[in-house]
Design an enzyme around this catalytic site. Sequence first.
Site, PDB file in Angstrom:
ATOM      1  N   GLY A 207     -10.434  -4.313   0.618  1.00 28.12           N
ATOM      2  CA  GLY A 207      -9.405  -3.597   1.392  1.00 28.12           C
ATOM      3  C   GLY A 207      -9.899  -3.328   2.795  1.00 28.12           C
ATOM      4  N   ASN A 208      -9.219  -2.442   3.504  1.00 26.68           N
ATOM      5  CA  ASN A 208      -9.695  -2.039   4.830  1.00 26.68           C
ATOM      6  C   ASN A 208      -9.254  -0.609   5.111  1.00 26.68           C
ATOM      7  OD1 ASN A 208      -7.045  -2.119   6.319  1.00 26.68           O
ATOM      8  ND2 ASN A 208      -7.135  -4.243   5.620  1.00 26.68           N
ATOM      9  N   TYR A 209      -9.671  -0.071   6.262  1.00 30.90           N
ATOM     10  CA  TYR A 209      -9.480   1.353   6.544  1.00 30.90           C
ATOM     11  C   TYR A 209      -8.098   1.711   7.091  1.00 30.90           C
ATOM     12  CZ  TYR A 209     -14.517   2.046   6.059  1.00 30.90           C
ATOM     13  OH  TYR A 209     -15.785   2.133   5.592  1.00 30.90           O
ATOM     14  N   ALA A 275      -2.507  -4.193   8.487  1.00 31.02           N
ATOM     15  CA  ALA A 275      -3.834  -4.813   8.594  1.00 31.02           C
ATOM     16  C   ALA A 275      -3.999  -5.678   7.344  1.00 31.02           C
ATOM     17  CB  ALA A 275      -4.898  -3.734   8.669  1.00 31.02           C
TER      18      ALA A 275
END
Length: 402
Positions: A207-209, A275
Amino acid sequence: MKGKKIILGITGSIAAYKAAYLVRAFIKKGAEVQVVMTPAGKEFITPVTLSALTGKPVISEFFTANDGTWHSHVDLGLWADVMVIAPATASTIGKMANGIADNMLITTYLSAKAPVFVAPAMDLDMFAHPSTRHNLDLLRSYGNYIIEPGVGELASHLEGKGRMEEPDKIVAFIEDFFASRQELAKKKIVITAGPTYEKIDPVRFIGNYSSGKMGFALAEECAMRGADVVLIAGPVSLKTNYPSIRRIDVESAQEMYEAALREFPESDAAVMCAAVADYAPDHYSDVKIKRSGDDMVLQLRPNPDIAAALGKIKRPDQVLAGFALETDNEEENALLKLRRKNLDFIVLNSLQDSGAGFRCDTNKVTILTARGVRTSFDVKPKREVAADIVSVLSGNMKSTEE
Ligand code: CTP
């Protein structure tokens, strides 16, 4: 504002005296005003002053004591084009946020179908208290508009933020709202937001932030200007309650891609704010992968590029916008992305700027258009950045119509 029907809610704050000026300003602009007061509000300004200014009896109780007439908060809520609560105390804000309908003003608020504006007034410590901040966030999440208080001397003689905004500014805020409200009426706008999660096994993912805050702020700004929004959201903890936002929750880039491709042909514009993970594990393990002690290699395969796929099928009457989060050669890279994905404009976030990007409530952006226009904005709260971006979007949509 001519002919607009306004409910003005007045609560128990020393700033209630300013409500008389507010009523006068609304009436001068040609509006019709119905005042609803809380019992505490009447301690600060007499209903006689307000009814003399509006030409209507002030409503404060559920019944008129002498003749037993019931005041229908439902009818009142339907009558209004706009409801303004000024001044709004911490107590009223708390009751509105939590649906504590123990007076006529709150029942009217809960029945109101019209946009609601709230102008807080309280001492600086009360305004800064986490419970007040939380309740104001809840009101925002219900689609209410908060007219931020000013900074200055307060009734307590302390200096700080908490002073109700001046009546002429409140009027200007609402006039702006009416002017911009219909700008995107009858337009359908697709917005992608948040991160994507790419599953490795039943308990792990890539995943990402991304928090999704920017995409949600954009969706709400478009809805405020009258658009029907399809918000395709990756896994985020955000909520939105706008009736004109249809939310599609997805997890992976593939799911986001399918939803975007399905919705885009019927849309007037799309803003790619998510994102999206560029790669996903090539193989999903049905069972939890065990520690082996050895090095481990995770084979990845590319995900579809959603923005580029929409760019390929975009018609001349559609507008497509994207974001670029860059760390180096920012503008050059952003322009390459704009061309590669056939975007009409790209919003550049530079990670070199403090207060920009993921996991914060502010952002600093530069917008580059396919026609070669470059506009740089200051660091601002994401809500204000959203307003800037939607203004550019709206301008682009107008030019496709010409
Ligand atoms: N985007 C997308 N689908 C992807 C990757 C990106 O729709 N699979 C969109 C993003 O929502 C954003 C724009 O494309 O609007 C640019 O995203 P970014 O991650 O900066 O670009 P990439 O093309 O992934 O390039 P790179 O990661 O190499 O910088």
